[in-house]
Each structure stands twice: as C-alpha cells, then as structure tokens.
Design an enzyme around this catalytic site. Structure first.
Site, PDB file in Angstrom:
ATOM      1  N   ASN A 169       0.864  -1.192   0.000  1.00  0.00           N
ATOM      2  CA  ASN A 169       0.000   0.000   0.000  1.00  0.00           C
ATOM      3  C   ASN A 169       0.892   1.230   0.000  1.00  0.00           C
ATOM      4  OD1 ASN A 169      -2.921  -1.003   0.388  1.00  0.00           O
ATOM      5  ND2 ASN A 169      -1.709  -2.207   1.855  1.00  0.00           N
ATOM      6  N   GLU A 170       1.142   1.723  -1.194  1.00  0.00           N
ATOM      7  CA  GLU A 170       2.078   2.832  -1.365  1.00  0.00           C
ATOM      8  C   GLU A 170       1.403   4.162  -0.999  1.00  0.00           C
ATOM      9  OE1 GLU A 170       5.048   2.242  -1.661  1.00  0.00           O
ATOM     10  OE2 GLU A 170       5.561   0.773  -3.184  1.00  0.00           O
ATOM     11  N   PRO A 171       2.191   5.252  -0.852  1.00  0.00           N
ATOM     12  CA  PRO A 171       1.612   6.558  -0.553  1.00  0.00           C
ATOM     13  C   PRO A 171       0.427   6.868  -1.471  1.00  0.00           C
ATOM     14  CG  PRO A 171       3.985   6.697  -0.488  1.00  0.00           C
ATOM     15  CD  PRO A 171       3.648   5.295  -0.921  1.00  0.00           C
ATOM     16  N   THR A 188      10.433   1.911  -3.674  1.00  0.00           N
ATOM     17  CA  THR A 188      10.222   0.484  -3.397  1.00  0.00           C
ATOM     18  C   THR A 188      10.940  -0.366  -4.433  1.00  0.00           C
ATOM     19  OG1 THR A 188       8.079   0.987  -2.439  1.00  0.00           O
ATOM     20  CG2 THR A 188       8.418  -1.285  -3.167  1.00  0.00           C
TER      21      THR A 188
END
Ligand code: F6R
Length: 637
Positions: A169-171, A188
C-alpha cells in the site's frame, strides 16, 4: 480479542512519551526481538488449536520477518509446534510474476517457512501473480472474501517500506482500501533492485492486501530493523495520520505493536533527544550527544553556548550537574578535540594520555578487514594511507570475493580477452557461451563466479600496490557464506570463522579495522562483522589479544554520529585525491554499478562528500577546519 501476550514491554525498552502515537518496543538486536514475536505467534497457534479453531495468520515477506520464520521452523522441528490448524494469507505478490521465479513471494514463503512445517497446502493463500488482467479485479474481491470467511485475520505480521508502505500500500492508499492491484513506488523498486539484479528488472506492479483488510486484523505486529528504516519509523509513530505515509493508519488500530531494533528506533524523539521528554541520567556519551545537538540547533560552536541555550532546550538538569555552560562547554570541546589525530597507529614517543591510540609499540601490525574488495579504500583510504606512510605493517583482508557485483558485460570482456590470448582455452569459451545465453533466473556457473572474483582481485591488488602494501600482505579470504551465486547469502559457519581466526592468529595484530555496520539486517557487511566478533570471542584468551584494539569504520552508506566518534583522522586535499585514485582502481564498480541503491553518486564521490561533511561538522562545532575527516569508533570485546 487477542491481546499482546508476550511481555514485550519488559523484554525490550518501552516508554510512553507524549510524542508517540503507536505502542513500540525497542530491542538491542533484531534476533532477540524476532524470537519473541515468533513466540507470540506460536502461543496463538497453540491457543487456537486448543479451541479447535483455525489460526488465521497474515504474513509478510522481505528481510524483516526472516528470523521470525526461522524461529517458527525451529519450534516446529524441535518443539513439535504444529501448523495443521494454521491458515495463512500473504500480503502481496509482484504482478506479473511466476510462482517458480526465485524473486516471487510464493518462492520466498516456501523457502523460508512453508517447505519446513506441516501446514496444509490448501491453507496457504498468496496472491497469484499470474492471474489474467481481466480476472484480477474479481480475484482481489475473492481474496478478501476468503479472509472474511474465516472471521478475519487473527494476527498480521508486517514490515514497513521506506515509503511508509505496509503490504504494497504505497503513498496515496486509502484507509479503507481493499485487496487490489497497485503501481509500485520508485523507492520500493529501488529497494528491491539488488535481488532483481537491477531496478529495470523489478516489476512495476503488484497485488496487495488493502489497508482496510490489514486494519481488520485482531492483532498487528510490525517489524523494523536497521538505520534505513529510522526516518520512516519516526514519521509513522510520531507524525500525523496521512495517506502519504500509509503505515500511519495503524495509529488508529488498538492492538498494534511496533517491534524495533536500536537503529530503527534511533530517530524517535525519546531516543534521539531524550532530554526533551524526560529527566535523564547524564552519562558522558549522553552529555556529548546533547551538546553536539544543541550546537547544531542553535547554529553556534560549542564554546559559544550559553546557560540560556541549555535552559531553553530541556537541558537545565545537565547544567545543574555541571555548574555552568562555560565549564561544560570546555569539557565537551576538549573531548572532541582529543578524538582528532593524524597518527591513527599512535604517535611514537608522544604523551598519549589524550590521544585515541597508544604510542607503543611505535610500529604496529594492523589488519584492515574489508567486507567487499573496495570498502577498505572507500571507507578508510586516507587512514590506510597514513598507516602505511607511518611505517606500520599493514595487512588488508578482503572478506568476500564480491563476485556478485561484477556485471555480465564486464565478465564477458575479460573472458573474450582471455580466449584471444589463450586460443585453446575451453574454460573461457564455456564462460562466453554461458554469459551470452544467460537468462534472468540463472545463477552464475562456478567458472563465471571465479572469473568475476578474479576481476575484483586484480582491481584490489592494483589499489593496494598503489597504496604501497606488498602483495604478500593482501589476503583474499573468500568467506564461504558469500559464495551462493545469488544476492541471498548463506549463514556463517565454522568454516568462515576458522578462516578469520587463522589470519588474526597469524598476524597477531595490534590494531584491527573493520566495517561496523552493526544493524544492517540483510547486508554482507553485518555478516562479515559477525564473523569478526565471533573470531574475537574465540581468540580472546590468547595473550596477543590483550594488545589488540579494534576500530570500526562505518559501512559505505552512513557515518558515525559526531558524538559517537572516538578517532577522527583528518585528510589534506592531497590525501583526498590519493584516496580518490585508489578507489578508481575498482573499475568494475565504477560508471554505474550493479547495486547502486537510490544514490546515483559514484563511490568516490560518496566517500568524498561524506568525509567532507564530517570535517564540516567538526568545524561547525568550533574545531579546526580540515578538507576531510575519516571517523572510527572503538569496539571493546
Ligand atoms: C512484504 C511487504 C512489504 C515489506 C516492506 C519491508 O510482503 O509487504 O511491505 O514488508 O517492503 O521490506 P523489508 O523487510 O525487506 O525491509
């Protein structure tokens, strides 16, 4: 509701300060912490078994949980812990990704856990990296439904990415997000690049469990190890909840513990500047740390700090102990002044009361341990030069072959030259053939690894000859733990330690220098350091060890904090240049290296920037102005 049953608070360092919004506990080592986390999981599995209920675990991959899985496997093998009632849901998988690709999380989980325990194959759930684009949406909905059909996750194990991601769950991820496909953040992908042998090979997408799914877990434990996590850990624990740092959503979860090692916790306010949150026991190290911090905060050299500066910044307790700012300033200034020496091997015939090293014996035997064939010159080229110039018997020991970091193109170049010179060489022909047909999943053949190792050897010899070290004092240890042909290394064994011990016994050094990456969880540097510590432990009773001092330089990426430095070796502009030329000898590591990380600077540029920055820090504190400084911390064994 399942509550934390292991007493993390008592086992680790726990304190609640007004800055912290997530319960967190700090441990001296990731190993010690991992054992406790594994114990909590094992207790849960057993409790659920007694209730005849499935134990539903959410699992993570990456370097952080490896020791937890190792311990669970040990408990299964030695203590009969059974996984028969365990159902697992992994957080994520790259997309697209084949199950049998060694980079897949499917492969990772089987290699580290599932192949070694009695879990039922049908109870293992890992997002499928091969599901078609058309089916993907429904596949993700079904994944969440399946979790819900078990009543949700009993326990979720998490790591944290430098972007603040949990799962992938990235920014930007929404607090209620469900399992879905996601585009990976550049940071990442850079962090994953070493395992994929280059950022270009890292998939751009992944399937990840959503924040909403994770947050529904009854219990969450997040692991973070190493200095590279320190900033994001602080932001997550102390910052405001924000979609820009998805891990901050965990502030709203009522049963989460962050389990940290010392380095990952080092930016937390209660660790970094404890005087701002509580009354302190003022050890000498803490005094220096506080004074250096205050000088930075006020932009003043130490000798100009006033009583008011101390009182205004939470340090009146320190002042009360020390009398006045005047006395404290002088004391701290002198402490720093005494770390500076142009004589890293000790200054012969000089009073050494206030010098970092002993004056006798005037000529010392020295071993510089270098994890890879270039860390010696990158991290301490200036000090290396002084030690040789000042007549000490300097030995260089390259702990690993470093073969993995030589590109295929570089190796091909040497193999082709070799066939031309040596027309009958079938070995070179087979190397050329292998390299030309090598695919992404192939591990280098033994012959290719040997060639790559030889390339690094000859580069190293170029550099050590340039520095004036005779070839017989250059030792290539080729520690076996490194020789897997992949980024993932083996464990240290007696064979590694014996090689280390033999060299130390043979040289009987007065000084040892080594790379002090104390908490680099996946790095070769940490393993090399562990091999030294173990060797020192084994040799401790030998009489020559009484005269052996160990100095740690920090690895290639970080420098010691100023208050930690016990020996600061200044360099003149000419020495800076000499160091640069020594680094140039390592040509396979120049002009774009395989393991670049997210710092695109060449190694020599990084080294110079870092040494210049240390010199500036000293100068800003009011000490003399040097072109560059290399820094060391003594290790007492
Ligand atoms: C892995 C995962 C990621 C990692 C994170 C930290 O399944 O979901 O969130 O936990 O990227 O990775 P390491 O542990 O390698 O630092």
């Amino acid at each position: 509701m399942i509550k934390e049953d292991i007493n993390f608070k008592e086992a680790g360092r726990f304190e609640e300060t007004r800055f912290e919004k997530i319960h967190n506990v700090i441990f001296d080592s990731s190993k010690e912490a991992s054992l406790l986390v594994a114990q909590e999981i094992a207790n849960l599995i057993q409790r659920k078994e007694e209730l005849n209920e499935p134990c539903v675990l959410g699992l993570a991959t990456g370097s952080s949980p490896i020791k937890v899985y190792e311990e669970l496997v040990r408990m299964h093998k030695e203590e009969g812990l059974s996984f028969k009632n365990v159902v697992t849901f992994n957080l994520d998988e790259y997309y697209p990704m084949d199950k049998d690709n060694i980079q897949s999380y499917f492969y990772f989980m089987h290699e580290h856990l599932f192949n070694h325990v009695d879990i039922k194959a049908e109870n293992i759930n890992i997002p499928d990296g091969k599901v078609s684009a058309e089916e993907l949406r429904q596949y993700c909905i079904d994944y969440d439904m399946k979790i819900n059909s078990y009543g949700g996750l009993d326990f979720q194990l998490l790591g944290i990415g430098r972007t603040g991601h949990i799962g992938f769950n990235e920014p930007g991820s929404h607090v209620n997000s469900a399992t879905r496909s996601i585009t990976l953040d550049h940071i990442t992908r850079v962090d994953a690049a070493p395992s994929f042998l280059g950022v270009d090979n890292v998939p751009r997408k992944a399937i990840t469990m959503g924040i909403g799914t994770v947050k529904n877990a009854k219990r969450i434990v997040l692991l973070a190890w190493g200095i590279s996590k320190a900033d994001i850990v602080k932001e997550t624990i102390e910052g405001e909840i924000s979609s820009q740092v998805p891990a901050t959503y965990l502030q709203e979860h009522s049963n989460t513990t962050f389990v940290l090692d010392t380095e990952a916790s080092s930016e937390l306010t209660r660790v970094k500047t404890p005087w701002l949150v509580k009354s302190c026991i003022w050890t000498d190290e803490l005094k220096l740390k506080a004074v250096v911090w205050l000088s930075g905060l006020t932009n003043k050299p130490i000798l100009k700090l006033t009583d008011k500066d101390y009182n205004d910044n939470g340090m009146s307790g320190l002042l009360a102990e020390e009398g006045t700012a005047y006395h404290l300033n002088i004391k701290m200034f002198n402490t720093l002044q005494h770390t500076i020496t142009g004589w890293p091997g000790g200054k012969p015939n000089a009073d050494d009361t206030y010098r970092p090293e002993r004056s006798t014996p005037a000529k010392k035997r020295v071993i510089i341990f270098s994890p890879h064939p270039d860390d010696d010159v990158i991290s301490m080229g200036g000090t290396f030069d002084r030690l040789v110039e000042q007549g000490h018997e300097v030995h260089i020991a390259y702990q690993t072959s470093g073969n993995i970091a030589v590109s295929n193109d570089e190796a091909l170049k040497f193999a082709e030259v070799s066939t031309v010179l040596n027309s009958a060489s079938t070995e070179s022909d087979s190397i050329i053939d292998f390299l030309k047909n090598k695919s992404e999943n192939d591990i280098d053949s033994v012959a290719v690894r040997k060639l790559k190792g030889l390339i690094r050897r000859s580069e190293s010899l170029g550099a050590t000859r340039y520095m004036g070290v005779p070839d017989e004092n250059v030792h290539f240890l080729d520690l076996p733990f490194y020789e897997t042909g992949t980024v993932k290394k083996g464990n240290l064994t007696d064979a590694d330690i014996a090689i280390m011990c033999n060299l130390i016994e043979e040289v009987k050094p007065h000084q040892i220098y080594a790379a002090g990456d104390l908490a680099d969880p996946h790095g070769t540097h940490k393993v090399c350091l562990d091999s030294l510590f173990e060797a020192l432990k084994r040799l401790k009773s030998k009489s020559f060890m009484d005269d052996c001092w160990v100095w740690l330089y920090r690895g290639a990426w970080h420098e010691w904090e100023t208050y930690e430095i016990e020996m600061a070796v200044p360099m003149s502009p000419d020495q800076v240049l000499k160091k640069r030329y020594a680094i140039f000898y390592h040509q396979s590591q120049k002009d774009g290296v395989m393991f670049q990380g997210d710092d695109s600077r060449e190694f020599w540029v990084r080294a110079e920037d870092r040494n210049r920055a240390t010199a500036k820090k000293y100068n800003d504190l009011g000490l003399a102005e040097y072109a560059a400084i290399e820094a060391f911390k003594r290790y007492h064994f």
